[in-house]
Design a protein around this motif. Structure first.
Motif, PDB file in Angstrom:
ATOM      1  N   MET A 211       1.170  72.943  21.274  1.00  0.00           N
ATOM      2  CA  MET A 211       2.258  72.593  20.354  1.00  0.00           C
ATOM      3  C   MET A 211       3.438  71.962  21.100  1.00  0.00           C
ATOM      4  SD  MET A 211       1.333  73.073  17.270  1.00  0.00           S
ATOM      5  CE  MET A 211      -0.323  72.639  17.758  1.00  0.00           C
ATOM      6  N   GLN A 212       3.499  72.163  22.417  1.00  0.00           N
ATOM      7  CA  GLN A 212       4.564  71.572  23.228  1.00  0.00           C
ATOM      8  C   GLN A 212       4.253  70.127  23.604  1.00  0.00           C
ATOM      9  OE1 GLN A 212       7.396  73.399  23.871  1.00  0.00           O
ATOM     10  NE2 GLN A 212       6.303  74.770  22.475  1.00  0.00           N
ATOM     11  N   GLN A 213       2.999  69.725  23.417  1.00  0.00           N
ATOM     12  CA  GLN A 213       2.616  68.365  23.821  1.00  0.00           C
ATOM     13  C   GLN A 213       2.907  67.384  22.701  1.00  0.00           C
ATOM     14  OE1 GLN A 213      -1.521  68.717  24.714  1.00  0.00           O
ATOM     15  NE2 GLN A 213      -1.177  69.928  26.558  1.00  0.00           N
ATOM     16  N   ASN A 214       3.330  66.206  23.068  1.00  0.00           N
ATOM     17  CA  ASN A 214       3.623  65.199  22.057  1.00  0.00           C
ATOM     18  C   ASN A 214       2.378  64.369  21.767  1.00  0.00           C
ATOM     19  OD1 ASN A 214       6.274  66.087  22.032  1.00  0.00           O
ATOM     20  ND2 ASN A 214       6.865  64.709  23.696  1.00  0.00           N
ATOM     21  N   GLN A 215       1.307  65.046  21.448  1.00  0.00           N
ATOM     22  CA  GLN A 215       0.051  64.347  21.227  1.00  0.00           C
ATOM     23  C   GLN A 215      -0.677  64.958  20.032  1.00  0.00           C
ATOM     24  OE1 GLN A 215      -2.253  63.363  24.850  1.00  0.00           O
ATOM     25  NE2 GLN A 215      -0.628  64.409  25.950  1.00  0.00           N
TER      26      GLN A 215
ATOM     27  N   PRO B 282      -0.203  66.276  14.218  1.00  0.00           N
ATOM     28  CA  PRO B 282      -0.025  64.883  14.623  1.00  0.00           C
ATOM     29  C   PRO B 282       0.742  64.706  15.933  1.00  0.00           C
ATOM     30  CG  PRO B 282       0.536  65.172  12.309  1.00  0.00           C
ATOM     31  CD  PRO B 282       0.383  66.540  12.884  1.00  0.00           C
ATOM     32  N   ARG B 283       1.699  65.612  16.185  1.00  0.00           N
ATOM     33  CA  ARG B 283       2.485  65.460  17.413  1.00  0.00           C
ATOM     34  C   ARG B 283       3.010  66.838  17.807  1.00  0.00           C
ATOM     35  NH1 ARG B 283       7.542  63.298  19.644  1.00  0.00           N
ATOM     36  NH2 ARG B 283       6.945  61.791  21.223  1.00  0.00           N
ATOM     37  N   GLY B 284       2.131  67.652  18.379  1.00  0.00           N
ATOM     38  CA  GLY B 284       2.508  69.023  18.684  1.00  0.00           C
ATOM     39  C   GLY B 284       3.048  69.685  17.437  1.00  0.00           C
ATOM     40  N   ASP B 285       4.174  70.405  17.573  1.00  0.00           N
ATOM     41  CA  ASP B 285       4.750  71.046  16.379  1.00  0.00           C
ATOM     42  C   ASP B 285       5.915  70.238  15.798  1.00  0.00           C
ATOM     43  OD1 ASP B 285       6.687  71.443  18.243  1.00  0.00           O
ATOM     44  OD2 ASP B 285       6.509  73.622  18.304  1.00  0.00           O
ATOM     45  N   GLN B 286       6.012  68.966  16.211  1.00  0.00           N
ATOM     46  CA  GLN B 286       7.148  68.159  15.745  1.00  0.00           C
ATOM     47  C   GLN B 286       6.953  67.537  14.375  1.00  0.00           C
ATOM     48  OE1 GLN B 286       8.729  65.411  18.576  1.00  0.00           O
ATOM     49  NE2 GLN B 286       8.131  66.697  20.294  1.00  0.00           N
ATOM     50  N   LEU B 287       5.701  67.483  13.912  1.00  0.00           N
ATOM     51  CA  LEU B 287       5.423  66.913  12.587  1.00  0.00           C
ATOM     52  C   LEU B 287       4.557  67.907  11.822  1.00  0.00           C
ATOM     53  CD1 LEU B 287       4.521  63.233  13.660  1.00  0.00           C
ATOM     54  CD2 LEU B 287       6.581  63.947  12.446  1.00  0.00           C
TER      55      LEU B 287
ATOM     56  N   ARG C  88       6.771  58.199  22.342  1.00  0.00           N
ATOM     57  CA  ARG C  88       7.572  57.661  21.244  1.00  0.00           C
ATOM     58  C   ARG C  88       9.065  57.547  21.541  1.00  0.00           C
ATOM     59  NH1 ARG C  88       7.658  61.003  15.815  1.00  0.00           N
ATOM     60  NH2 ARG C  88       9.120  62.192  17.065  1.00  0.00           N
ATOM     61  N   ASP C  89       9.638  58.568  22.155  1.00  0.00           N
ATOM     62  CA  ASP C  89      11.087  58.563  22.356  1.00  0.00           C
ATOM     63  C   ASP C  89      11.539  57.911  23.651  1.00  0.00           C
ATOM     64  OD1 ASP C  89      11.459  59.907  19.927  1.00  0.00           O
ATOM     65  OD2 ASP C  89      10.906  61.791  20.909  1.00  0.00           O
ATOM     66  N   GLU C  90      10.569  57.535  24.481  1.00  0.00           N
ATOM     67  CA  GLU C  90      10.963  57.030  25.810  1.00  0.00           C
ATOM     68  C   GLU C  90      10.621  55.580  26.054  1.00  0.00           C
ATOM     69  OE1 GLU C  90       9.634  61.182  27.854  1.00  0.00           O
ATOM     70  OE2 GLU C  90       8.424  60.029  26.459  1.00  0.00           O
TER      71      GLU C  90
END
Ligand code: NAG
Length: 293
Positions: A38-42, A105-110, A180-182
């Motif tokens: 969940m910490q990964q942006n993948q 979709p993107r760890g726990d961010q979505l 995405r953010d970088e």
């Protein structure tokens, strides 16, 4: 106590080995492992299963095959909800029946998406997961649009795929999701192979797709000369982001690898590693064709 624990551990591994085929790319995880992904942006897919469930047993080889097709772009996991240590997690995830397959979709961010079909085949999982990867890839129609796009946000590095094709390959979408953010991502269709030269980049093989990058605060592009695969591209973009990429080597005339395989089905294109080809047939073998990014 110690002996009992060993026996319990032994049984647990027998159970998961029985559910998924030997050598599967599906990783069995517990709550701790789940928090980590969940910490990964993948994008990750998690199947919540119980070893005794017949649907889970029937799904396992198909899910495993989907993992082969999606490797290394989207990872597939399994949580054994029968194990006491995972019961809290399964309840928290709203698991009411087995199997419950969810995509993050993107760890726990979505917000997560639950697989709601009874068609639990490798193909169905494969296309469902590849369609759900979110992306921020900008489509640039004209070569002049590239410089304009870069000038809008000079504080961030930019990456452009000069592609032979109009569609955004899954690999490019996965990378745009991860960074995405970088880093800002775009695609420009470059059928003739002369867009790089127009933008002032020398080298590369004009018959292949190319990746060019503009470092932060720079209007001078550099050619990426490594393989168009997940791991080398990730390594390169991480270096571009932290400013340690050696962009001088970008002038080397090393042709981009033609080692990729594209799964081309309907309007979905998926770039997979050469290793996958050797690991066994991904879904829809007949529809595979060799191609470039
Ligand atoms: C994930 O993205 C967030 C911002 O969206 C960032 O702060 C964090 O460092 C990223 N994590 C990883 C592992 O790259």
């Amino acid at each position: 106590m110690f002996v009992l624990q060993l026996i319990a551990l032994g049984l647990a591994s027998v159970v998961s080995a029985a559910l998924f085929p030997k050598g599967t790319l599906v990783k069995s995880i517990d709550e701790k492992g789940f928090r980590k992904i969940m910490q990964q942006n993948q994008t990750s897919v998690v199947a919540f299963v119980a070893p005794w469930c017949g649907y889970c047993q029937r799904m396992a080889p198909e899910y495993s095959q989907a993992a082969v097709g999606l490797h290394p772009l989207v990872s597939l996991y399994a949580v054994d909800c029968d194990a006491d240590k995972n019961k809290g997690l399964c309840a928290e995830q709203g698991v009411k029946g087995f199997p419950t397959v969810k995509l993050f979709p993107r760890g726990d961010q979505l917000p997560s998406v639950t697989y709601d079909s009874n068609e639990r085949t490798a193909n169905a999982f494969f296309y469902w997961a590849s369609q759900k990867v979110p992306h921020t890839v900008r489509k640039l129609g004209q070569v002049e649009d590239v410089e304009e796009w870069v000038a809008k946000k000079p504080s961030k590095p930019h990456a452009v795929l000069l592609s032979k094709d109009k569609k955004i390959p899954l690999l490019w979408r996965v990378l745009s999701n991860k960074y995405r953010d970088e880093l800002l991502f775009a695609i420009h269709t470059d059928k003739k192979g002369n867009s790089a030269a127009t933008l002032g980049v020398k080298g590369g093989d004009d018959s292949k797709s190319k990746v060019i990058v503009y470092p932060a605060e720079s209007t001078k592009p550099a050619l990426y000369d490594g393989m168009l695969k997940m791991d080398p591209l990730s390594e390169f973009f991480s270096a571009v982001i932290d400013g340690t990429a050696d962009l001088q080597v970008a002038d080397a005339e090393t042709p981009i690898s033609d080692e990729q395989v594209v799964l081309n089905v309907a309007d979905k294109e998926v770039l997979v590693d050469e290793a996958v080809k050797d690991a066994g047939p991904p879904p829809e073998e007949s529809s595979r064709e060799k191609d470039e990014l």
